[in-house]
Design a protein around this motif. Structure first.
Motif, short mmCIF file in Angstrom:
data_model
loop_
_atom_site.label_atom_id
_atom_site.label_comp_id
_atom_site.label_asym_id
_atom_site.label_seq_id
_atom_site.Cartn_x
_atom_site.Cartn_y
_atom_site.Cartn_z
N MET A 70 -3.34 7.16 -3.12
CA MET A 70 -3.49 7.38 -1.67
C MET A 70 -2.15 7.28 -0.95
O MET A 70 -1.94 7.93 0.07
CB MET A 70 -4.51 6.40 -1.09
N PHE A 71 -1.23 6.49 -1.48
CA PHE A 71 0.07 6.34 -0.83
C PHE A 71 0.95 7.57 -1.04
O PHE A 71 1.83 7.84 -0.23
CB PHE A 71 0.77 5.07 -1.35
N GLU A 72 0.69 8.30 -2.10
CA GLU A 72 1.42 9.55 -2.34
C GLU A 72 0.78 10.70 -1.56
O GLU A 72 1.47 11.64 -1.17
CB GLU A 72 1.42 9.89 -3.84
N ASN A 73 -0.53 10.62 -1.35
CA ASN A 73 -1.26 11.71 -0.72
C ASN A 73 -1.44 11.55 0.79
O ASN A 73 -1.98 12.46 1.42
CB ASN A 73 -2.63 11.87 -1.39
N VAL A 74 -1.01 10.43 1.34
CA VAL A 74 -1.13 10.25 2.78
C VAL A 74 -0.39 11.39 3.48
O VAL A 74 0.68 11.81 3.03
CB VAL A 74 -0.60 8.85 3.22
N GLU A 75 -0.97 11.92 4.54
CA GLU A 75 -0.34 13.05 5.23
C GLU A 75 0.62 12.60 6.32
O GLU A 75 1.68 13.20 6.49
CB GLU A 75 -1.41 13.96 5.83
N HIS A 76 0.23 11.55 7.07
CA HIS A 76 1.04 11.15 8.23
C HIS A 76 1.32 9.65 8.29
O HIS A 76 2.47 9.26 8.40
CB HIS A 76 0.34 11.57 9.53
N THR A 77 0.25 8.86 8.26
CA THR A 77 0.42 7.42 8.48
C THR A 77 -0.45 6.59 7.56
O THR A 77 -1.57 6.97 7.22
CB THR A 77 0.05 7.02 9.94
N ALA A 78 0.10 5.45 7.19
CA ALA A 78 -0.67 4.43 6.47
C ALA A 78 -0.40 3.12 7.21
O ALA A 78 0.76 2.74 7.41
CB ALA A 78 -0.22 4.34 5.02
N PHE A 79 -1.46 2.48 7.64
CA PHE A 79 -1.35 1.23 8.39
C PHE A 79 -2.13 0.16 7.64
O PHE A 79 -3.26 0.39 7.21
CB PHE A 79 -1.94 1.38 9.80
N ARG A 80 -1.53 -1.03 7.55
CA ARG A 80 -2.23 -2.14 6.91
C ARG A 80 -2.32 -3.32 7.85
O ARG A 80 -1.34 -3.71 8.49
CB ARG A 80 -1.49 -2.59 5.65
N LEU A 81 -3.50 -3.90 7.90
CA LEU A 81 -3.71 -5.20 8.53
C LEU A 81 -3.79 -6.21 7.40
O LEU A 81 -4.68 -6.12 6.55
CB LEU A 81 -4.99 -5.21 9.37
N GLU A 82 -2.82 -7.13 7.35
CA GLU A 82 -2.75 -8.15 6.30
C GLU A 82 -3.13 -9.49 6.90
O GLU A 82 -2.45 -9.99 7.78
CB GLU A 82 -1.32 -8.26 5.74
N THR A 83 -4.21 -10.06 6.40
CA THR A 83 -4.74 -11.27 7.02
C THR A 83 -4.78 -12.48 6.10
O THR A 83 -5.05 -13.59 6.56
CB THR A 83 -6.18 -11.03 7.52
N ARG A 84 -4.51 -12.29 4.84
CA ARG A 84 -4.68 -13.38 3.87
C ARG A 84 -3.54 -14.38 3.93
O ARG A 84 -2.42 -14.06 4.31
CB ARG A 84 -4.83 -12.81 2.47
#
Length: 181
Positions: A11-25
């Motif tokens: 999915m990180f190679e195929n993302v078209e525009h943006t990847a956003f992560r909410l990291e809560t751990r």
């Protein structure tokens, strides 16, 4: 729908525009099993390799105009795992990610969820599931429009109020970025 770790990585190679992560751990067991974490925990520089495959891939994707953003939720004081990730932000930013931070108390007041997830192109959620030992067990792909719209609102709210990495680093007690209390 659960997807394989290989599909998730793709999915990180195929993302078209943006990847956003909410990291809560508060910690990620996979981090603790690395040599960089062992060095960090011993109070030494982790020795980030900016030429490792992850860094090369991320730089390549950013060069194509894709954005990678994270908001990390931090306890006050930060846990050792969170301090490690704070140090790691220097590497992530060097390869093109934009990382921001929120104190956990502020995130709670904002009503942000306590779940780790990636949001790809404002269309697909990859919800990360962890076991009680903080090991990643599954990645759940969610495309339901209502849940995706909720994730977009969460992203927008978190991003608006989060502090950019370098400014946040100044808020953390001295020594926290190298594993010292």
């Amino acid at each position: 729908m659960l997807i394989s770790f290989e599909e998730f990585d793709g999915m990180f190679e195929n993302v078209e525009h943006t990847a956003f992560r909410l990291e809560t751990r508060r910690r990620y067991r996979s981090d603790e099993q690395t040599e960089t974490y062992r060095r960090f925990a011993a109070g030494r520089a982790p020795g980030w390799d900016l030429e490792d495959p992850w860094c090369l891939s991320r730089r390549e994707q950013v060069a194509l105009g894709k954005r990678f953003e994270r908001v990390r939720i931090m306890d006050n004081p930060p846990t050792p795992g969170q301090r490690y990730l704070l140090d790691n932000a220097e590497r992530n930013c060097a390869v093109g990610e934009d990382i921001r931070y929120l104190w956990r108390a502020d995130a709670a007041r904002m009503g942000l969820p306590d779940e780790d997830a990636w949001l790809f192109d404002s269309r697909v959620i990859a919800l990360l599931h962890f076991d009680p030992n903080d090991d990643l067990t599954d990645v759940e792909l969610i495309t339901d429009p209502d849940q995706v719209a909720r994730a977009c609102r969460i992203r927008d709210s978190a991003w608006q109020f989060a502090t950019p990495y370098r400014a946040f680093l100044a808020e953390v007690p001295t020594g926290a970025e190298r594993g010292r209390a």
